[in-house]
Write a protein that holds these residues in place. Structure first.
Motif, PDB file in Angstrom:
ATOM      1  N   ALA A 452       0.677  -1.224  -0.127  1.00  0.00           N
ATOM      2  CA  ALA A 452       0.426  -0.061   0.043  1.00  0.00           C
ATOM      3  C   ALA A 452       0.909   1.212   0.084  1.00  0.00           C
ATOM      4  O   ALA A 452       0.603   2.330  -0.777  1.00  0.00           O
ATOM      5  N   ALA A 453       1.971   1.211   0.675  1.00  0.00           N
ATOM      6  CA  ALA A 453       2.858   2.271   0.988  1.00  0.00           C
ATOM      7  C   ALA A 453       3.529   2.645  -0.718  1.00  0.00           C
ATOM      8  O   ALA A 453       3.788   3.798  -1.011  1.00  0.00           O
ATOM      9  N   SER A 454       3.701   1.653  -1.365  1.00  0.00           N
ATOM     10  CA  SER A 454       4.173   1.918  -2.832  1.00  0.00           C
ATOM     11  C   SER A 454       3.131   2.348  -3.799  1.00  0.00           C
ATOM     12  O   SER A 454       3.624   2.508  -4.840  1.00  0.00           O
ATOM     13  N   GLY A 455       1.966   2.411  -3.385  1.00  0.00           N
ATOM     14  CA  GLY A 455       0.861   3.230  -4.555  1.00  0.00           C
ATOM     15  C   GLY A 455       0.204   2.174  -5.059  1.00  0.00           C
ATOM     16  O   GLY A 455      -0.996   2.553  -5.921  1.00  0.00           O
ATOM     17  N   ARG A 456       0.333   1.021  -4.599  1.00  0.00           N
ATOM     18  CA  ARG A 456      -0.685  -0.107  -5.379  1.00  0.00           C
ATOM     19  C   ARG A 456      -2.123  -0.050  -4.288  1.00  0.00           C
ATOM     20  O   ARG A 456      -2.168  -0.348  -3.213  1.00  0.00           O
ATOM     21  N   ASP A 457      -3.209  -0.088  -5.126  1.00  0.00           N
ATOM     22  CA  ASP A 457      -4.403  -0.174  -4.520  1.00  0.00           C
ATOM     23  C   ASP A 457      -5.033  -1.674  -4.768  1.00  0.00           C
ATOM     24  O   ASP A 457      -5.394  -1.984  -5.753  1.00  0.00           O
ATOM     25  N   LEU A 458      -4.862  -2.483  -3.647  1.00  0.00           N
ATOM     26  CA  LEU A 458      -5.117  -4.057  -3.812  1.00  0.00           C
ATOM     27  C   LEU A 458      -6.292  -4.334  -2.662  1.00  0.00           C
ATOM     28  O   LEU A 458      -6.622  -3.467  -1.885  1.00  0.00           O
ATOM     29  N   ASP A 459      -7.211  -5.189  -3.158  1.00  0.00           N
ATOM     30  CA  ASP A 459      -8.152  -5.834  -2.176  1.00  0.00           C
ATOM     31  C   ASP A 459      -7.599  -7.079  -1.708  1.00  0.00           C
ATOM     32  O   ASP A 459      -7.396  -8.070  -2.367  1.00  0.00           O
ATOM     33  N   ILE A 460      -7.088  -6.830  -0.253  1.00  0.00           N
ATOM     34  CA  ILE A 460      -6.441  -8.082   0.320  1.00  0.00           C
ATOM     35  C   ILE A 460      -7.544  -8.691   1.409  1.00  0.00           C
ATOM     36  O   ILE A 460      -7.783  -8.131   2.306  1.00  0.00           O
ATOM     37  N   ARG A 461      -7.794  -9.988   1.216  1.00  0.00           N
ATOM     38  CA  ARG A 461      -8.719 -10.630   2.000  1.00  0.00           C
ATOM     39  C   ARG A 461      -7.905 -12.013   2.554  1.00  0.00           C
ATOM     40  O   ARG A 461      -7.258 -12.874   1.923  1.00  0.00           O
ATOM     41  N   THR A 462      -8.204 -12.108   3.733  1.00  0.00           N
ATOM     42  CA  THR A 462      -7.599 -13.173   4.768  1.00  0.00           C
ATOM     43  C   THR A 462      -8.709 -13.872   5.327  1.00  0.00           C
ATOM     44  O   THR A 462      -9.819 -13.374   5.917  1.00  0.00           O
ATOM     45  N   ARG A 463      -8.388 -15.327   5.386  1.00  0.00           N
ATOM     46  CA  ARG A 463      -9.324 -16.077   6.294  1.00  0.00           C
ATOM     47  C   ARG A 463      -8.304 -17.072   6.868  1.00  0.00           C
ATOM     48  O   ARG A 463      -7.761 -18.143   6.190  1.00  0.00           O
ATOM     49  N   ILE A 464      -7.763 -16.916   8.002  1.00  0.00           N
ATOM     50  CA  ILE A 464      -6.837 -17.719   8.722  1.00  0.00           C
ATOM     51  C   ILE A 464      -7.397 -18.061  10.014  1.00  0.00           C
ATOM     52  O   ILE A 464      -7.790 -17.503  10.770  1.00  0.00           O
ATOM     53  N   ASP A 465      -7.449 -19.498  10.313  1.00  0.00           N
ATOM     54  CA  ASP A 465      -8.118 -20.301  11.415  1.00  0.00           C
ATOM     55  C   ASP A 465      -6.948 -20.350  12.578  1.00  0.00           C
ATOM     56  O   ASP A 465      -5.809 -20.454  12.097  1.00  0.00           O
ATOM     57  N   PRO A 466      -7.354 -20.263  13.517  1.00  0.00           N
ATOM     58  CA  PRO A 466      -6.365 -20.497  14.691  1.00  0.00           C
ATOM     59  C   PRO A 466      -5.834 -21.966  14.448  1.00  0.00           C
ATOM     60  O   PRO A 466      -6.510 -23.066  14.758  1.00  0.00           O
ATOM     61  N   LEU A 467      -4.371 -22.286  14.166  1.00  0.00           N
ATOM     62  CA  LEU A 467      -3.653 -23.358  14.123  1.00  0.00           C
ATOM     63  C   LEU A 467      -2.631 -23.403  15.087  1.00  0.00           C
ATOM     64  O   LEU A 467      -1.670 -22.391  15.027  1.00  0.00           O
ATOM     65  N   ARG A 468      -2.115 -24.373  15.847  1.00  0.00           N
ATOM     66  CA  ARG A 468      -1.079 -24.462  16.884  1.00  0.00           C
ATOM     67  C   ARG A 468      -0.118 -25.376  16.182  1.00  0.00           C
ATOM     68  O   ARG A 468      -0.663 -26.837  15.894  1.00  0.00           O
ATOM     69  N   MET A 469       0.797 -25.329  15.824  1.00  0.00           N
ATOM     70  CA  MET A 469       2.105 -25.998  15.094  1.00  0.00           C
ATOM     71  C   MET A 469       3.292 -26.127  15.605  1.00  0.00           C
ATOM     72  O   MET A 469       3.583 -25.148  16.479  1.00  0.00           O
ATOM     73  N   VAL A 470       4.062 -27.114  15.470  1.00  0.00           N
ATOM     74  CA  VAL A 470       5.509 -27.174  15.788  1.00  0.00           C
ATOM     75  C   VAL A 470       6.514 -26.140  15.040  1.00  0.00           C
ATOM     76  O   VAL A 470       6.090 -25.931  13.827  1.00  0.00           O
ATOM     77  N   PRO A 471       7.315 -25.705  15.605  1.00  0.00           N
ATOM     78  CA  PRO A 471       8.220 -24.745  14.666  1.00  0.00           C
ATOM     79  C   PRO A 471       8.870 -25.034  13.425  1.00  0.00           C
ATOM     80  O   PRO A 471       8.696 -24.478  12.353  1.00  0.00           O
ATOM     81  N   ASP A 472       9.188 -26.439  13.493  1.00  0.00           N
ATOM     82  CA  ASP A 472       9.758 -27.095  12.460  1.00  0.00           C
ATOM     83  C   ASP A 472       8.539 -27.205  11.225  1.00  0.00           C
ATOM     84  O   ASP A 472       9.161 -27.196   9.846  1.00  0.00           O
ATOM     85  N   GLN A 473       7.683 -27.016  11.344  1.00  0.00           N
ATOM     86  CA  GLN A 473       6.463 -27.025  10.345  1.00  0.00           C
ATOM     87  C   GLN A 473       5.979 -25.564  10.190  1.00  0.00           C
ATOM     88  O   GLN A 473       5.481 -25.059   9.174  1.00  0.00           O
ATOM     89  N   ALA A 474       5.917 -24.736  11.293  1.00  0.00           N
ATOM     90  CA  ALA A 474       5.481 -23.327  11.239  1.00  0.00           C
ATOM     91  C   ALA A 474       6.208 -22.467  10.188  1.00  0.00           C
ATOM     92  O   ALA A 474       5.934 -21.661   9.356  1.00  0.00           O
ATOM     93  N   VAL A 475       7.728 -22.740  10.599  1.00  0.00           N
ATOM     94  CA  VAL A 475       8.528 -21.590   9.654  1.00  0.00           C
ATOM     95  C   VAL A 475       8.476 -22.105   8.273  1.00  0.00           C
ATOM     96  O   VAL A 475       8.360 -21.020   7.432  1.00  0.00           O
ATOM     97  N   PRO A 476       8.529 -23.323   7.466  1.00  0.00           N
ATOM     98  CA  PRO A 476       8.455 -23.576   6.351  1.00  0.00           C
ATOM     99  C   PRO A 476       6.966 -23.087   5.758  1.00  0.00           C
ATOM    100  O   PRO A 476       7.209 -22.664   4.487  1.00  0.00           O
ATOM    101  N   LEU A 477       6.075 -23.513   6.513  1.00  0.00           N
ATOM    102  CA  LEU A 477       4.801 -22.852   6.041  1.00  0.00           C
ATOM    103  C   LEU A 477       4.539 -21.444   5.834  1.00  0.00           C
ATOM    104  O   LEU A 477       4.098 -20.742   4.819  1.00  0.00           O
ATOM    105  N   THR A 478       5.182 -20.577   6.952  1.00  0.00           N
ATOM    106  CA  THR A 478       5.271 -19.271   6.787  1.00  0.00           C
ATOM    107  C   THR A 478       5.989 -18.541   5.519  1.00  0.00           C
ATOM    108  O   THR A 478       5.493 -17.692   4.942  1.00  0.00           O
ATOM    109  N   LEU A 479       7.082 -19.164   5.458  1.00  0.00           N
ATOM    110  CA  LEU A 479       7.977 -18.697   4.119  1.00  0.00           C
ATOM    111  C   LEU A 479       7.551 -19.066   2.817  1.00  0.00           C
ATOM    112  O   LEU A 479       7.516 -18.213   1.969  1.00  0.00           O
ATOM    113  N   LEU A 480       6.678 -20.319   2.811  1.00  0.00           N
ATOM    114  CA  LEU A 480       5.901 -20.557   1.730  1.00  0.00           C
ATOM    115  C   LEU A 480       4.648 -19.814   1.535  1.00  0.00           C
ATOM    116  O   LEU A 480       4.487 -19.230   0.164  1.00  0.00           O
ATOM    117  N   ALA A 481       4.213 -19.339   2.503  1.00  0.00           N
ATOM    118  CA  ALA A 481       3.168 -18.278   2.263  1.00  0.00           C
ATOM    119  C   ALA A 481       3.504 -16.789   1.794  1.00  0.00           C
ATOM    120  O   ALA A 481       2.941 -16.162   1.122  1.00  0.00           O
TER     121      ALA A 481
END
Length: 594
Positions: A452-481
């Motif tokens: 948004a700071a770079s001037g792009r007008d985007l419609d960003i929608r999220t649906r993130i359910d609460p998930l509790r994960m081990v770090p060795d799985q949460a880290v690659p998932l976050t980087l992939l996302a």
């Protein structure tokens, strides 16, 4: 079946089993005592019966003597009668003199077979007497008879007549008879003192009553056994039994022979007088006493076992249960007053608990120290990554080439994403689990703000359910996302008829144990750039391998979609490799290809 098993669960307890074993162990002693008591009770009852028979015989001893004397007298008169058989007057004088001299008999006579008597002790008053009806039943079988005479034909008094057959060779001539007063015979019945309610009755072998210690009649009949024939009792000989009397009273009866085969005495006793009530109680006591002793012995044995064993086991079990559920402030105390074997077990458990408490405290201190150190490492890594991102940002400001600025900007975004990951790691309360929804939401929000700071007008929608994960799985998932979201921001275009490009990020758990990440962006009618050649796509594939999942790419209805489904690992088991190695390896591969 389960309910029955639950109801019978008490049978598995140590107290019940010990009680059952003690019952079986003590049971033979109780049975022996019961048998002995019953035997002694029967012997005592038999002794009482014999004593009662003796008392009956003693009470009839006087009557026995008189009757035996009468038998002898009637037999002794026979030879004299034969000598005076044809001289009735002399025969009558003989009978009269015999009665006068004896003072025992009240009448004497010779009764010929035809019944017409002229030889009798009272011939002056009765010169002739027809006694055919009296001896009518005796003529067919000449033998000794004892008969009750309610009114003697000679004396006119109640009497007992003794009849002896008289023979002249083989010829039966008649009977010599002597009569005894019933009052005299009754007076000989001697019953011991203190035996109120006892009665003595005599009867002949035909069951005819002869005498009683009360006047013959209704009183005597009321104390006879109900429904029993006296003649049948005479055939049994000496016996004793209990039965109802004709008067409806429960009594004890004894039968003894007075003159065997001729006269018998019947004793009629109340149970209290006979002593059988006490024996009945003693028989009940013979059963109750062993049972009571067995129950008392069992109770004493169980209390002893409870005092020595069960009580201490219950205390020890309670200590173990409290220790197992977490009451570990101090080691449980040792049972001091327990037997040596149980005290040894208690001491062993005390030592084990003390060692476990000490080791757990040491482990907790070690884990706390390592947690602090690991959080410090995560914090320093985050600071270093932020420093690197700042250096890259400073470097990009000094470069005029827009392509170079764009490359440095993408590198800065990836470094900032890693810094966010490490910030969440050291801020987490537990290092073995991470809230993936919070982590992913922070990164998406951060990158959306930059776009948004770079001037792009985007419609960003999220649906993130609460998930509790081990770090060795949460880290690659976050980087992939992060890489997928970066590509979506880069290639997002408004669809025909829409004003703003649309970007959606979804993280859900469609089925238990399965996670699903999906990133979509709207595209125009122009062809979509290839999704498998750039650095971002390579990193996405590498992170998917880390999650042991496959990446799905498709474009339908104006939307480009990147999706990945993976197995959630919520426990302490890591999935795949270290995510930092994947990042470095993927980056190295990308650098070598470019």
């Amino acid at each position: 079946m389960r309910r029955i098993t639950e109801r019978l669960d008490f049978t598995r307890r140590l107290g019940f089993r010990l009680g059952a074993l003690l019952s079986i162990a003590i049971l033979p002693i109780g049975l022996i005592s019961l048998i002995q008591n019953l035997h002694l009770s029967r012997e005592a009852e038999r002794s009482a019966e014999l004593a009662l028979l003796g008392r009956t015989a003693s009470a009839a001893a006087g009557e026995r003597a008189l009757l035996q004397s009468a038998f002898g007298s009637a037999e002794a008169l026979g030879p004299a009668v034969l000598e005076t058989l044809n001289q009735p007057q002399q025969c009558s004088d003989l009978m009269r003199n015999f009665v006068q001299r004896s003072a025992t008999y009240i009448a004497a006579a010779f009764i010929p077979a035809d019944g017409l008597t002229r030889c009798l002790s009272d011939a002056e008053r009765l010169p002739a007497l027809d006694l055919g009806a009296l001896i009518s039943g005796m003529v067919e079988r000449p033998t000794t008879h004892v008969v009750s005479l309610r009114e003697g034909p000679i004396s006119g008094q109640p009497a007992v007549g003794v009849f002896q057959p008289l023979f002249n060779g083989p010829e039966f001539l008649g009977y010599t008879s002597v009569s005894l007063s019933q009052d005299l015979l009754r007076s000989t019945h001697v019953v011991d003192a203190g035996t109120e309610g006892a009665h003595i009755i005599s009867f002949n072998s035909q069951g005819e009553l002869l005498t009683a210690d009360s006047v013959l009649g209704a009183t005597a009949a009321s104390i006879l056994p109900r429904g029993l024939d006296l003649a049948a009792l005479a055939r049994q000989g000496e016996t004793s039994f209990r039965a109802l009397s004709e008067g409806g009273e429960r009594r004890v009866f004894t039968v003894v022979p007075v003159v065997p085969g001729q006269v018998y005495a019947l004793g009629s006793w109340t149970p209290r007088t006979a002593g059988f009530g006490l024996f009945q109680l003693s028989r009940v006591g013979a059963v109750i006493l062993p049972v009571a002793l067995w129950a008392v012995s069992l109770a004493v044995a169980y209390l002893a076992v409870f005092r020595l064993v069960l009580r201490h086991i219950s205390v020890l079990r309670g200590q173990m249960r409290r220790f197992a559920i977490g009451a570990r402030d101090t080691a449980p105390p040792v049972l001091e007053d327990a037997p040596t074997e149980i005290a040894d077990v208690s001491q062993t458990f005390h030592n084990m608990a003390r060692i476990l408490i000490r080791d757990e405290e040491a482990m907790e201190r070690s884990v706390a120290e390592k947690t602090v150190l690991l959080k410090e490492v995560h914090h320093r890594v985050k600071n270093n990554l932020q420093l690197i991102a700042s250096i890259i940002n400073m470097q990009s400001r000094l470069i005029d080439d827009q392509d170079a600025k764009r490359v440095l900007r993408s590198v800065q975004d990836r470094v900032a994403a890693l810094a966010t990951i490490y910030r969440n790691l050291y801020q987490a309360e537990q290092l073995d689990a991470v809230q993936a929804d919070t982590l992913l939401g922070d990164i998406i929000g951060q990158m959306g703000n930059v776009a948004a700071a770079s001037g792009r007008d985007l419609d960003i929608r999220t649906r993130i359910d609460p998930l509790r994960m081990v770090p060795d799985q949460a880290v690659p998932l976050t980087l992939l996302a992060t890489e997928a979201f970066t590509n979506a921001l880069k290639y997002a275009r408004p669809r025909p008829g829409e004003g703003r490009p649309l970007v959606t990020v979804t993280l859900t758990e469609p089925r238990p144990g399965i996670g699903h990440l999906e990133v979509t962006n709207s595209v125009s009618d122009m062809p979509v750039a290839s999704a498998g050649t750039g650095l971002g796509s390579q990193l996405i594939e590498a992170f998917a391998m880390q999650l042991e999942a496959q990446v799905e790419h498709d474009a339908t209805q104006g939307m480009h979609r990147v999706a990945v489904s993976f197995d959630l690992a919520r426990g302490g088991q890591p999935v795949g490799h270290d995510p930092r190695k994947v990042v470095l390896t993927s980056a190295a591969r990308a650098g070598s290809r470019h």
